[in-house]
Design a protein around this motif. Structure first.
Motif, PDB file in Angstrom:
ATOM      1  N   ALA A 168       0.833  -1.196   0.000  1.00  0.00           N
ATOM      2  CA  ALA A 168       0.000   0.000   0.000  1.00  0.00           C
ATOM      3  C   ALA A 168       0.875   1.256   0.000  1.00  0.00           C
ATOM      4  O   ALA A 168       0.588   2.230  -0.717  1.00  0.00           O
ATOM      5  CB  ALA A 168      -0.926  -0.007   1.219  1.00  0.00           C
ATOM      6  N   ALA A 169       1.937   1.244   0.800  1.00  0.00           N
ATOM      7  CA  ALA A 169       2.855   2.385   0.829  1.00  0.00           C
ATOM      8  C   ALA A 169       3.463   2.606  -0.550  1.00  0.00           C
ATOM      9  O   ALA A 169       3.503   3.741  -1.059  1.00  0.00           O
ATOM     10  CB  ALA A 169       3.938   2.156   1.874  1.00  0.00           C
ATOM     11  N   LEU A 170       3.943   1.537  -1.171  1.00  0.00           N
ATOM     12  CA  LEU A 170       4.515   1.647  -2.505  1.00  0.00           C
ATOM     13  C   LEU A 170       3.479   2.096  -3.524  1.00  0.00           C
ATOM     14  O   LEU A 170       3.755   2.921  -4.398  1.00  0.00           O
ATOM     15  CB  LEU A 170       5.111   0.309  -2.930  1.00  0.00           C
ATOM     16  CG  LEU A 170       6.485  -0.047  -2.371  1.00  0.00           C
ATOM     17  CD1 LEU A 170       6.835  -1.484  -2.730  1.00  0.00           C
ATOM     18  CD2 LEU A 170       7.543   0.903  -2.918  1.00  0.00           C
ATOM     19  N   GLY A 171       2.257   1.549  -3.399  1.00  0.00           N
ATOM     20  CA  GLY A 171       1.207   1.863  -4.369  1.00  0.00           C
ATOM     21  C   GLY A 171       0.916   3.345  -4.442  1.00  0.00           C
ATOM     22  O   GLY A 171       0.846   3.925  -5.538  1.00  0.00           O
ATOM     23  N   LEU A 172       0.751   4.001  -3.290  1.00  0.00           N
ATOM     24  CA  LEU A 172       0.466   5.438  -3.306  1.00  0.00           C
ATOM     25  C   LEU A 172       1.679   6.229  -3.780  1.00  0.00           C
ATOM     26  O   LEU A 172       1.537   7.224  -4.500  1.00  0.00           O
ATOM     27  CB  LEU A 172       0.033   5.910  -1.918  1.00  0.00           C
ATOM     28  CG  LEU A 172      -0.390   7.375  -1.829  1.00  0.00           C
ATOM     29  CD1 LEU A 172      -1.563   7.667  -2.763  1.00  0.00           C
ATOM     30  CD2 LEU A 172      -0.746   7.755  -0.397  1.00  0.00           C
ATOM     31  N   SER A 173       2.878   5.776  -3.414  1.00  0.00           N
ATOM     32  CA  SER A 173       4.084   6.505  -3.827  1.00  0.00           C
ATOM     33  C   SER A 173       4.339   6.378  -5.328  1.00  0.00           C
ATOM     34  O   SER A 173       5.043   7.202  -5.916  1.00  0.00           O
ATOM     35  CB  SER A 173       5.302   6.016  -3.030  1.00  0.00           C
ATOM     36  OG  SER A 173       5.788   4.782  -3.522  1.00  0.00           O
ATOM     37  N   GLU A 174       3.782   5.345  -5.952  1.00  0.00           N
ATOM     38  CA  GLU A 174       3.902   5.203  -7.407  1.00  0.00           C
ATOM     39  C   GLU A 174       2.974   6.163  -8.150  1.00  0.00           C
ATOM     40  O   GLU A 174       3.210   6.489  -9.313  1.00  0.00           O
ATOM     41  CB  GLU A 174       3.574   3.761  -7.813  1.00  0.00           C
ATOM     42  CG  GLU A 174       4.622   2.741  -7.388  1.00  0.00           C
ATOM     43  CD  GLU A 174       4.160   1.303  -7.510  1.00  0.00           C
ATOM     44  OE1 GLU A 174       4.991   0.398  -7.324  1.00  0.00           O
ATOM     45  OE2 GLU A 174       2.954   1.076  -7.786  1.00  0.00           O
ATOM     46  N   LEU A 175       1.932   6.633  -7.464  1.00  0.00           N
ATOM     47  CA  LEU A 175       0.913   7.472  -8.102  1.00  0.00           C
ATOM     48  C   LEU A 175       1.011   8.939  -7.725  1.00  0.00           C
ATOM     49  O   LEU A 175       0.326   9.783  -8.321  1.00  0.00           O
ATOM     50  CB  LEU A 175      -0.485   6.960  -7.723  1.00  0.00           C
ATOM     51  CG  LEU A 175      -0.815   5.532  -8.166  1.00  0.00           C
ATOM     52  CD1 LEU A 175      -2.123   5.078  -7.521  1.00  0.00           C
ATOM     53  CD2 LEU A 175      -0.906   5.449  -9.683  1.00  0.00           C
ATOM     54  N   SER A 176       1.835   9.280  -6.728  1.00  0.00           N
ATOM     55  CA  SER A 176       1.903  10.649  -6.229  1.00  0.00           C
ATOM     56  C   SER A 176       3.275  10.910  -5.628  1.00  0.00           C
ATOM     57  O   SER A 176       4.111  10.010  -5.525  1.00  0.00           O
ATOM     58  CB  SER A 176       0.822  10.868  -5.162  1.00  0.00           C
ATOM     59  OG  SER A 176       1.180  10.187  -3.956  1.00  0.00           O
TER      60      SER A 176
END
Length: 205
Positions: A168-176
């Motif tokens: 989840a941490a990686l997922g948001l950092s990939e988008l923003s």
């Protein structure tokens, strides 16, 4: 990027000491590498451990630099992360920077409170109704909690299988451009995600 007080931080001084120690050890290895009576094979583990420790300290140093322009509460935030890590209380903390995040976050529970370490740590206390989701921090406020974040498709990072919080941490950092701090409830290890990469946070001693 504003670096604020980073140049005089304890972390930077400790990082410099570690790197100098690694450089000194490598220099000593170079002095004896031609000596056939000296075997260096058993010595590389110590250098590897020092480099891993230096990388964790560098992550902490740069995390402080990345956070400081966006929240004056970065010292209290990092202290809370250290406390959560010591207690192995799982946590997921989103610090908004320049990109808007509303389209990436599920509807959470509004808090709209001034940041305090005690409040943040209480949210992630095991059994708390909000502890499984992500907390959103904007400026000096804890805005909301219990958010579900988009998951990264990445299953492995640095040869280690990723749990849901880390994905989840990686997922948001990939988008923003958000910084997402994660604490593992299994190991207590703290990390942060930025630009689709995960970095272990080392604590100064």
């Amino acid at each position: 990027m504003s670096v604020n007080d980073c140049d005089t931080s304890v972390l930077k001084k400790q990082l410099v000491r570690n790197l100098l120690a690694v450089a000194d050890q490598i220099s000593r290895f170079l002095e004896v590498v031609d000596d056939e009576d000296k075997c260096l094979l058993g010595e590389f583990r110590s250098i590897r451990n020092q480099i891993v420790m230096s990388e964790a300290l560098a992550s902490s140093f740069y995390l402080q630099c990345y956070l400081s322009p966006f929240t004056k509460q970065y010292v209290g935030l990092l202290q809370s992360v250290a406390h959560l890590s010591e207690r192995k209380h799982g946590a997921l903390i989103v610090v908004q920077r320049q990109d808007p995040l509303s389209s990436f976050l599920s509807h959470g529970t509004m808090i709209q409170a001034k940041f305090s370490s005690s409040l943040l740590e209480s949210i992630f206390y095991p059994g708390s109704p909000l502890h499984d989701g992500a907390v959103l921090i904007q400026d000096d406020k804890i805005v909301s909690a219990a958010h579900v974040l988009p998951l990264s498709n990445k299953e492995v990072e640095n040869d280690q299988k990723l749990g849901t919080r880390h994905r989840a941490a990686l997922g948001l950092s990939e988008l923003s451009d958000a910084i997402v701090i994660v604490v593992s409830e299994e190991t207590g290890r703290a990390s942060f995600a930025l630009n689709g990469r995960l970095y272990v946070i080392g604590m100064a001693t």
